[in-house]
Each structure stands twice: as C-alpha cells, then as structure tokens.
Design an enzyme around this catalytic site. Sequence first.
Site, short mmCIF file in Angstrom:
data_model
loop_
_atom_site.label_atom_id
_atom_site.label_comp_id
_atom_site.label_asym_id
_atom_site.label_seq_id
_atom_site.Cartn_x
_atom_site.Cartn_y
_atom_site.Cartn_z
N PHE A 140 8.33 104.80 76.47
CA PHE A 140 9.56 104.31 77.09
C PHE A 140 10.45 105.46 76.71
O PHE A 140 10.55 105.58 75.45
CB PHE A 140 9.93 103.01 76.49
CG PHE A 140 11.46 102.67 77.20
CD1 PHE A 140 11.45 102.05 78.16
CD2 PHE A 140 12.66 103.10 76.60
CE1 PHE A 140 12.56 101.78 79.06
CE2 PHE A 140 13.82 102.57 77.07
CZ PHE A 140 13.89 102.14 78.45
N ASP A 225 10.30 111.69 71.05
CA ASP A 225 11.36 111.06 71.26
C ASP A 225 11.51 110.11 70.27
O ASP A 225 10.92 109.24 69.98
CB ASP A 225 11.17 110.43 72.55
CG ASP A 225 12.13 109.20 73.01
OD1 ASP A 225 13.04 109.00 72.02
OD2 ASP A 225 12.29 108.77 74.37
N LYS A 254 20.27 106.20 69.96
CA LYS A 254 20.24 104.76 69.13
C LYS A 254 21.10 104.63 67.75
O LYS A 254 22.14 104.52 67.75
CB LYS A 254 18.86 103.96 69.18
CG LYS A 254 18.61 103.54 70.48
CD LYS A 254 17.40 102.47 70.38
CE LYS A 254 17.15 102.05 71.77
NZ LYS A 254 16.22 102.84 72.46
C1 LIG Z 1 16.13 103.26 73.88
C2 LIG Z 1 15.30 104.21 74.06
C3 LIG Z 1 15.40 105.32 75.13
C4 LIG Z 1 16.60 105.29 76.01
O1 LIG Z 1 17.86 105.23 75.39
P1 LIG Z 1 19.35 104.56 76.28
O2 LIG Z 1 20.24 105.01 75.28
O3 LIG Z 1 18.94 103.19 76.59
O4 LIG Z 1 19.13 105.25 77.48
C5 LIG Z 1 14.56 106.30 75.09
N1 LIG Z 1 13.43 106.72 74.62
C6 LIG Z 1 13.14 105.43 73.49
C7 LIG Z 1 12.15 105.83 72.53
C8 LIG Z 1 14.18 104.55 73.17
O5 LIG Z 1 13.81 103.40 72.21
#
Ligand SMILES: *Cc1c(COP(=O)(O)O)cnc(C)c1O
Length: 402
Positions: A140, A225, A254
């Site tokens: 994701f 990420d 986050k």
């Molecule tokens: C939550 C998340 C995102 C996206 O972040 P948003 O602030 O919701 O756009 C991207 N990568 C990972 C691994 C995430 O957990």
Amino acid sequence: MSVWPQYDTWAGRFSAALMPNYGVPPVALARGEGCTVWDVDGNSYLDFIAGIAVSSLGHAHPALVDAVSKQVATLAHTSNLFIHQPEVLLAERLLALLGHDGRVFFANSGTEANEAALKLVLRNAAGTGRRYVVAADNGFHGRTMGALALTGKAAIREPFGPFGLDVRFVPYGDADALKNAVTDECAGVFLEPAQGEAGVVPPPHGYLTAARQICDATGAVLVLDEIQSGVGRTGTWFAHQHEGVRPDVLTLAKGLGGGLPIGACIGVGRFGQTFAKGDHGSTFGGNPVAVAAALAVLHTIEVDGLLDHVAKVGAELSDAISALSHPLLSGIRGQGLWLAVLLAEPRAPQVQAAAQRAGFLVNAVQPDAIRLAPPLTVTSEQARSLVDALPGILDTASTEES
Ligand SMILES: *Cc1c(COP(=O)(O)O)cnc(C)c1O
C-alpha cells in the site's frame, strides 16, 4: 431508545453530508487525553490504533500542544517562497536520525511523500531507457494516482487505471522474484519494510538486504515506504534500521507529525539532489505548524526514551497475547507497537466491534487480522488491560452474527 443517542444523530448527519467512501465509522470521537479517547456520548476507550499509527504521543500531549500553539501564534504559514527555521531544523534532524547524507522534501501526507519519491525515480531515470518500476503485491502506497499505481491491491487500484506508468508487481518477501523482475531497465523498486495495510506482514529476514543488493547490481533506485513503520513505531527510529539497510529514498508521514499532517521524502546521498529547481513543489508542504509538531514528536521520543519503551511494551504485549489460548486466536506478528493479532476465522469485524464495546479501539485491518498500533506512550498497564480483556472479546466475537 439507543444507548448512543449522540452517535446516532452524528452518524446520520455524517452520511447525509460526507461521501460514502469511508462508510459510516462506528464511533464518533469527541476528545482524547494520553491513550484514552471519549466518544460523543461520553464513553471512554483505550486507543490501540492511534488514528492508524499517527498519534504517536497519544492525544493532547503537552509537548505537542505547546509546540503547535506557539508556532500558530508565531507564524502559521510561509509557502515555499520563504525559508522558515523549523523546516530547516526538522530536515537536519531527520537526516541525523537516518545517519546518512541527503536532502529532504516536505509534503502533507503519505501519498504525497510517495508521489515525490515516484517523480524522483522517474527524474533520475530520464533519458536512461529505464522504463518501469517494481512494487509488491498487497503493498500500500497511497490513494493519489501515482501512489495508487504502485499499490499492490488490485481491488483498490484497478477501477482507476490505466495510470500511464509501467508498474510490475512481485510477491512480497520473495527475493528471487524481485531479482527476476529488476533488470537494468528498471527505474526503481518501492517496498514497505513490513506491509502495514496487508496486516503488518514482515518479510523473511534478509529480504531488504537482498533488495539492496539487487538494486545495487542493476542501478534501480530503492525506495522504502516507512510511512507507517517509521518514527519509532517498531522500536527503532526507522524499521529498516533493524536490518541495517540503506534506502536511496525514504518516505515518512503518519507518526511523524503526531496528528498534524506532514509527509517527508528523503533522498539519500546523490538522490537528495535529483530534483532540479522547479521539478516539484507543494504550497503547504513543510507548513511551520506541522513541522513544529514533528519536531516535538522527535524531541519527545528522544528525551522520554520512547524507542526502548516501544520495544519493551511491544514485547510484553506480543508475548502476553501469544501466551493466551483461545479457539479464535491463531497467533501474533509484528514488531514493537505495530502488531497484528491473527484470527483462526475471518471474524476481524466482529472482534473490532466487541473490543469497542469492551472499551478498546482496535482495527480490523484484514478479515482475519486485528491491527494494534497504540500511541508510543502506551503503558504496560494499559497493554495488560487489553490482554486481560481479549479472551472475553474473542468469546463475544465468536458467537456474534456476521
Ligand atoms: C498510510 C500509508 C500511505 C498513505 O498515506 P496517506 O497519508 O493516507 O496518504 C502510504 N504508504 C503506507 C505504507 C501507508 O501505511
């Protein structure tokens, strides 16, 4: 008469005024303090999800309140037409924590941090014949079009394609598959150090090291990420530090702002200078108030020794849950305060609902997995209280209609 009259009212107004993309959430929160939140009907909950690994210091932490209040009263916004001191301090701090040279770009969210990373990878590949990127199944990376193109869950990606981008997906954790997919025509590889939305799934040990070697051998850019795993969540500043692997590009969001919206894309070494003037930008990115919040988060993690605390309480929570025996409980995985309770049957929604009624907010991240990502400040006693309540919660969830 409902026992949640305020909830019913606000849920009705929510669904009449907001788009249905989130469904109607099951709780309406009014306020929080530490690891406790209260709903609009006055019920309290221990918060074991922290706004999806975001509220790293819990709610209304004095350091965060103070930093944000002072900054908003001093200078709330500059745009990128002007320098402000907090953004420089935060960039310097992040590079020091990372332990590598580099440069930082600030965004407002996770998906935007990944958009910056994707543009960086494409900019680096311009004119080289490197024409595709590699990402992992079930990964994701966000919901905007570039990050969505990299997201390995077909159900959320495919309705919106094509994306004008050649993305090749590989099974997560399979180093041979990665090796086969990454040729010298590959521009970059996007990976999470453990897959958060897939249900806190760690790769086999050595996978990130293998990814590093594969990228070194072919010249592909390795993007990690750490939007969910970073900033103390697993007991180190960044999850990749457990394996000692250097990313070329690191994305954060986050937990970084402790509840204020901020994202960061860090280019390590020469990747800090891939973008030329004019290549990328954001009006709000690196907003002084969000940056002040992030500085307060990093400072508090350091001075309160929260990395060790996360490792300790995370291990206590994970060990205590492993020691429980219940027919619906099949295991636990994850590291630090980033865990998934695994279920023997796909009853995660029922477990989440039963936990809520017992006074705990948890997240049904997969049909058979419950994600726990409490504030980094959660105490051993609070963790214990969830463990003590869990058998009863699982009993309720076992008998509940789906
Ligand atoms: C939550 C998340 C995102 C996206 O972040 P948003 O602030 O919701 O756009 C991207 N990568 C990972 C691994 C995430 O957990």
